[in-house]
Scaffold this active site. Structure first.
Site, PDB file in Angstrom:
ATOM      1  N   GLU A 188       0.826  -1.143  -0.197  1.00  0.00           N
ATOM      2  CA  GLU A 188       0.120   0.102  -0.017  1.00  0.00           C
ATOM      3  C   GLU A 188       0.749   1.315  -0.086  1.00  0.00           C
ATOM      4  O   GLU A 188       1.566   1.489   1.025  1.00  0.00           O
ATOM      5  CB  GLU A 188      -0.936   0.135   1.208  1.00  0.00           C
TER       6      GLU A 188
ATOM      7  N   ASP B 254      -0.757  -1.127   6.049  1.00  0.00           N
ATOM      8  CA  ASP B 254      -0.881  -0.531   7.423  1.00  0.00           C
ATOM      9  C   ASP B 254      -1.581  -1.358   8.244  1.00  0.00           C
ATOM     10  O   ASP B 254      -2.583  -1.967   7.836  1.00  0.00           O
ATOM     11  CB  ASP B 254      -1.094   0.859   7.527  1.00  0.00           C
TER      12      ASP B 254
ATOM     13  N   ASP C 217      -3.720  -0.368  10.624  1.00  0.00           N
ATOM     14  CA  ASP C 217      -4.726   0.084  10.883  1.00  0.00           C
ATOM     15  C   ASP C 217      -6.003  -0.030  10.259  1.00  0.00           C
ATOM     16  O   ASP C 217      -6.232  -0.984   9.535  1.00  0.00           O
ATOM     17  CB  ASP C 217      -4.414   1.669  10.950  1.00  0.00           C
TER      18      ASP C 217
ATOM     19  N   ASP D 275      -7.605   1.501   7.721  1.00  0.00           N
ATOM     20  CA  ASP D 275      -7.801   1.777   6.377  1.00  0.00           C
ATOM     21  C   ASP D 275      -6.740   0.718   6.005  1.00  0.00           C
ATOM     22  O   ASP D 275      -7.256   0.039   4.777  1.00  0.00           O
ATOM     23  CB  ASP D 275      -6.864   2.967   6.230  1.00  0.00           C
TER      24      ASP D 275
END
Length: 698
Positions: free
Chosen positions: A478, A551, A553, A555
Site C-alpha cells: 500500500e 498498514d 490500522d 484503512d
C-alpha cells in the site's frame, strides 16, 4: 531455315484469328436456348431445379385462384415419374392469338415471355412475371400433355422437348409424331372449366440424383393454402408402396399461418397491419409500331401483415409477393422492418421505460416476433427468375408508411386490453435492448481481459530475479512511501513488489467490465499472470506466495479486505491452494536503555495485549526503556526495521488466507462487501457491543 518457321506459324495464327464469319454464329430458336442453358431459367438441374419446374406449373394454377377463379388444385406424383397438376379455374385460352397465329395453349407452352400476365386485365396481382414458366417446363420435359376444359369442350395437345405433336401411347418413350395442333378431345358439362398438365422431366437434362421432395411439396402446398384462404390443394404421392394423400385448406389466411409458424407462447393477440396505396412506375411499353416507349403506369399496392410477439427470443419472418415466397426479402421486408423499429422507438418516447442514453434497434424490436408479410401488386420487379428478392423500389416507402401508422395505433392504443399488451411488448423490447448492450459489454470485457492477460507487465512492478515459482513472493504494498522502504528491505532475488494506490475497487459490487477497467485490479491480474475468473490457471501463476502488506490500522484492514475480495472472486484457486497471505507488521517498538550484553535493543509487539504484557514484564524486571513507539504505518519504519519485522522469512509472521467453506465465504463476502446495506449494518451494530471503547485507537 530458322527464319521460315516463325513466318509459317504467324500465317496460320492469322488465318485462325480472321476465320470468323456469320456462318459460325449459332442461333438458338424457340425453346432451344432453354435446353442449352437450363440453369439460366430454373437455377440448377438438381433437386432444386426439378422442384422449381413444379412450382412454375402450380403457381400458374394458384394465380388463377388468387384472381378469384378456382378453389381446388390437385398435384399428383405418378409412379411412372410423371407429375400432374390440375385446377378448376378458367382454363388456358384456346382461341387463336392474332400475332402468332397459334392457339393460346401453344403460345403459353412454346413461346418465351408470353402469357396473360403481361397485359392489363387478365391478372391484377400474380406471382408469374416473366412469362417463361410453362414454356420452360415444356422445354425441359421429355413429354408434356395439356388438357383444357372450356365452354363444354375438352381441348388437348402434347409436346416433346417443347415441340407440339402426338404420341402413339402413354409415357415419354411412345412413338412421337411432330406437327400436331390443339384439337378437341372430349366434352364436358357447361360451366365446367380448368386446366390439367401432366409432364415427365427430361432425365437427360436433370442430374441422376435429382428427385422430387414430398416434404418440400407438402410445405409449399400448406403455405399456399394459408396465403389463399378457401383454396384446397390436394397432394397425392403414388411413387411408394402406399399412396400418400393430404389436403391443405386454411380459411384463416395469414393470421392462421402466423400462429402456425410461431415457436413460442403468445404475449399479444394476432395483430393485422393492412392498407392500400398507389404509386407511379415508369416501364417500357410496346407501342403500335413495335417500339418500346417509357410510360408512367399507376400501380395499386395492397399490404397485409400478420404479426404477434411471443415469450421467446427467436425471430420468424416469412415474406411473400402475391403468392410467391421471397426467402431473401426485398423492398417490402425492408420497409416493414424500418417502420417497425421507428414506430417502436416513437411509442417508447412517450413512456419512461427507456432510460437516458438507451435506444432500441431493429434486432430488439424483432426479438420474439413472428410475422407474415404479404404484398400484392401488378408486375412486381423480381431479382432473377427464381423470384427470391423483390426489387420494386416504391414498395419500401409505401409499406413503411402503412406499417408505421397501423403499428403506432396499436402501441399507443387507449383500450385497456390492447394497452396492456402494448406495454408488455415495449417492456420486452427494452429488455432485449439492455440484454444486447450487456452482451456487447461482456464481449468487450472478454476481449479486454484477453488483451490484459497477454500484455506486458506494468512498469511499476519491481520484479524479482528468480524463476523458481515456489520460492518467489509477490508483496502487494500500500502506497508509494512504503514502497521505497520495502524496496530497500526486500531480498530482490526472490521478493517482488507491486505498489497500489489507496483502496482498490470493491469488485463485489462492480461488473467484470468495471473491474478490468480499474488500473489497480488490472495490474494485479497482469502481474499474477494466471488469468481471472473461469480462465484462471493456477499452474500459470508467477509467484508461489502473494502477500498483502498494508498498514496495521483500519484503512489497512479495509485494503486487505478489498484485496481478499478481488482474489476470492477472480483468483480463488490461489486462496484454495493456500498461496495468499497477509503480512503482520508490528504495532509498537520498545527501545531498551543501555541493554546488557546479549540483550536486544529493540523489542516489537504486534497487538495491544502483547504490548501491555511486555511493558509489565520489563517494568517488573527493572529494565529501563524509552517511551514505546506506536507505528501508524509501514512508512514510519526504516528498511532494516521493515526487513526484520515484516519481510525477512527468518523473523516475520504471515497469516495464511484459506477457504474452508466456500459457500459460507461467499455469503460473508456478499454481506460485508455486497450491494445490500441492511445485513452489513446489522452485522456492525451487533459487533459494536463486543468492542471495548477504551481500546479504540482514535
Amino acid at each position: 531455315m530458322s527464319d521460315s518457321v516463325p513466318s509459317r506459324t504467324t500465317k496460320k495464327q492469322t488465318q485462325q484469328g480472321h476465320d470468323y464469319e456469320a456462318r459460325h454464329l449459332l442461333v438458338l430458336e424457340g425453346l432451344e436456348a432453354v435446353r442449352k442453358r437450363p440453369a439460366m431459367y430454373i437455377g440448377s438441374t438438381d433437386t432444386k431445379g426439378l422442384m422449381h419446374c413444379l412450382w412454375e406449373i402450380i403457381d400458374n394454377a394458384v394465380d388463377e385462384a388468387l384472381s378469384g377463379f378456382g378453389t381446388e388444385i390437385d398435384v399428383t406424383l405418378g409412379q411412372d415419374g410423371s407429375i400432374a397438376v390440375a385446377d378448376t379455374a378458367r382454363g388456358i385460352p384456346v382461341d387463336i392469338e392474332p400475332r402468332t397465329g397459334l392457339s393460346g395453349v401453344e403460345v403459353v407452352f412454346t413461346k418465351l415471355h408470353a402469357g396473360g400476365k403481361f397485359g392489363a386485365g387478365s391478372y391484377n396481382a400474380t406471382g408469374g412475371l416473366h412469362g417463361v414458366g410453362a414454356s420452360v417446363v415444356n422445354a425441359l420435359s421429355s413429354r408434356l400433355d395439356v388438357e383444357v376444359d372450356r365452354a363444354g369442350v375438352t381441348w388437348g395437345l402434347s409436346f416433346k422437348h417443347g415441340i407440339p405433336g402426338t404420341f402413339a401411347g402413354d409415357g415419354p418413350t411412345a412413338k412421337f409424331t411432330p406437327g400436331a395442333q390443339l384439337a378437341k378431345v372430349g366434352k364436358v358439362k357447361r360451366g365446367v372449366s380448368g386446366t390439367r398438365v401432366r409432364y415427365w422431366p427430361d432425365r437427360q437434362i436433370f442430374l441422376p440424383d435429382a428427385q422430387l421432395s414430398l416434404e418440400s411439396l407438402t410445405g409449399r402446398a400448406r403455405q399456399t393454402s394459408f396465403l389463399v384462404p378457401g383454396l384446397a390443394i390436394r397432394v397425392r404421392d403414388e411413387r411408394g408402396e402406399e399412396v400418400i394423400e393430404e389436403v391443405h385448406r386454411h380459411d384463416g389466411g395469414i393470421a392462421e399461418f402466423c400462429e402456425f409458424l410461431a415457436p413460442d407462447q403468445a404475449v399479444t393477440d394476432m395483430i393485422r397491419l393492412q392498407g392500400t396505396d398507389r404509386f407511379t412506375e415508369t416501364v417500357p411499353m410496346l407501342d403500335d409500331s413495335g417500339s418500346l416507349t417509357p410510360t408512367d403506369v399507376e400501380r395499386d399496392l395492397e399490404v397485409d401483415i400478420a404479426l404477434r410477439w411471443g415469450t421467446g427470443y427467436e425471430t420468424v419472418t416469412r415474406s411473400f409477393v402475391n403468392i410467391i415466397a421471397t426467402p431473401k426479402g426485398g423492398t417490402h421486408v425492408q420497409g416493414y422492418e424500418r417502420a417497425l423499429t421507428k414506430a417502436m422507438a416513437k411509442a417508447l418516447d412517450g413512456t419512461r421505460l427507456l432510460k437516458s442514453g438507451e435506444e432500441v434497434t431493429k434486432e430488439d424490436a424483432l426479438e420474439g416476433l413472428t410475422s407474415v408479410v404479404t404484398v400484392r401488386l401488378a408486375e412486381p420487379q423480381f431479382e432473377g427468375q427464381t423470384k427470391e428478392v423483390l426489387g420494386t423500389p416504391a414498395v419500401n416507402r409505401l409499406v413503411a408508411k402503412i406499417v408505421e401508422a397501423e403499428l403506432g395505433e396499436f402501441l399507443t392504443s387507449t383500450k385497456p386490453a390492447i394497452r396492456q399488451q402494448a406495454r408488455t411488448v415495449m417492456e420486452k423490447v427494452v429488455s432485449a435492448s439492455r440484454t444486447r448492450v450487456a452482451a456487447r459489454a461482456h464481449k468487450e470485457a472478454q476481449r479486454r481481459k484477453t488483451a490484459l492477460e497477454s500484455s506486458t507487465l506494468p512498469p511499476k512492478l519491481k520484479d524479482c530475479r528468480s524463476n523458481d515459482v515456489d520460492k518467489c513472493e509477490l508483496f502487494i504494498v500500500e502506497g508509494d512511501s512504503a514502497l521505497g522502504t520495502a524496496q530497500r528491505a526486500r531480498d530482490s532475488e526472490f521478493q517482488a513488489l507491486l505498489p497500489i494506490r489507496g483502496k482498490i475497487l470493491n469488485v463485489q459490487k462492480a461488473s467484470v467490465g468495471d473491474m478490468l477497467k480499474n488500473v489497480e485490479c488490472a495490474s494485479i491480474i497482469q502481474v499474477v499472470g494466471a488469468g481471472s475468473g473461469r480462465t484462471f490457471d493456477l499452474d500459470a501463476a508467477r509467484y508461489g506466495k502473494v502477500i498483502f502488506m498494508a498498514d496495521a490500522d483500519s484503512d489497512g484492514a479495509h485494503i486487505r479486505c478489498l484485496l481478499a475480495t478481488l482474489f476470492f472472486r477472480y483468483m480463488r484457486p490461489l486462496l484454495e491452494a493456500g498461496r495468499v497471505y497477509t503480512a503482520v507488521p508490528p504495532l509498537h517498538r520498545f527501545e531498551i536503555n543501555n541493554p546488557r550484553k546479549g540483550q536486544e535493543k529493540y523489542i516489537y509487539t504486534y497487538s495491544d495485549v502483547e504490548y501491555q504484557r511486555k511493558a509489565a514484564e520489563l517494568t517488573k524486571k527493572n529494565i529501563s526503556f524509552k517511551e514505546p513507539q506506536r507505528y501508524k504505518g509501514l512508512g514510519e519504519m526504516d528498511a532494516d526495521q521493515l526487513k526484520e519485522t515484516t519481510m525477512s522469512p527468518r523473523h516475520r509472521t504471515l497469516r495464511r488466507m484459506t477457504v474452508d467453506d466456500a459457500a459460507l465465504a461467499e455469503v460473508t463476502f456478499e454481506m460485508l462487501m455486497g450491494n445490500e446495506v441492511a445485513p452489513r449494518k446489522e452485522f456492525i451494530i451487533d459487533g459494536a457491543y463486543a468492542i471495548d471503547a477504551e481500546q479504540i485507537d482514535a
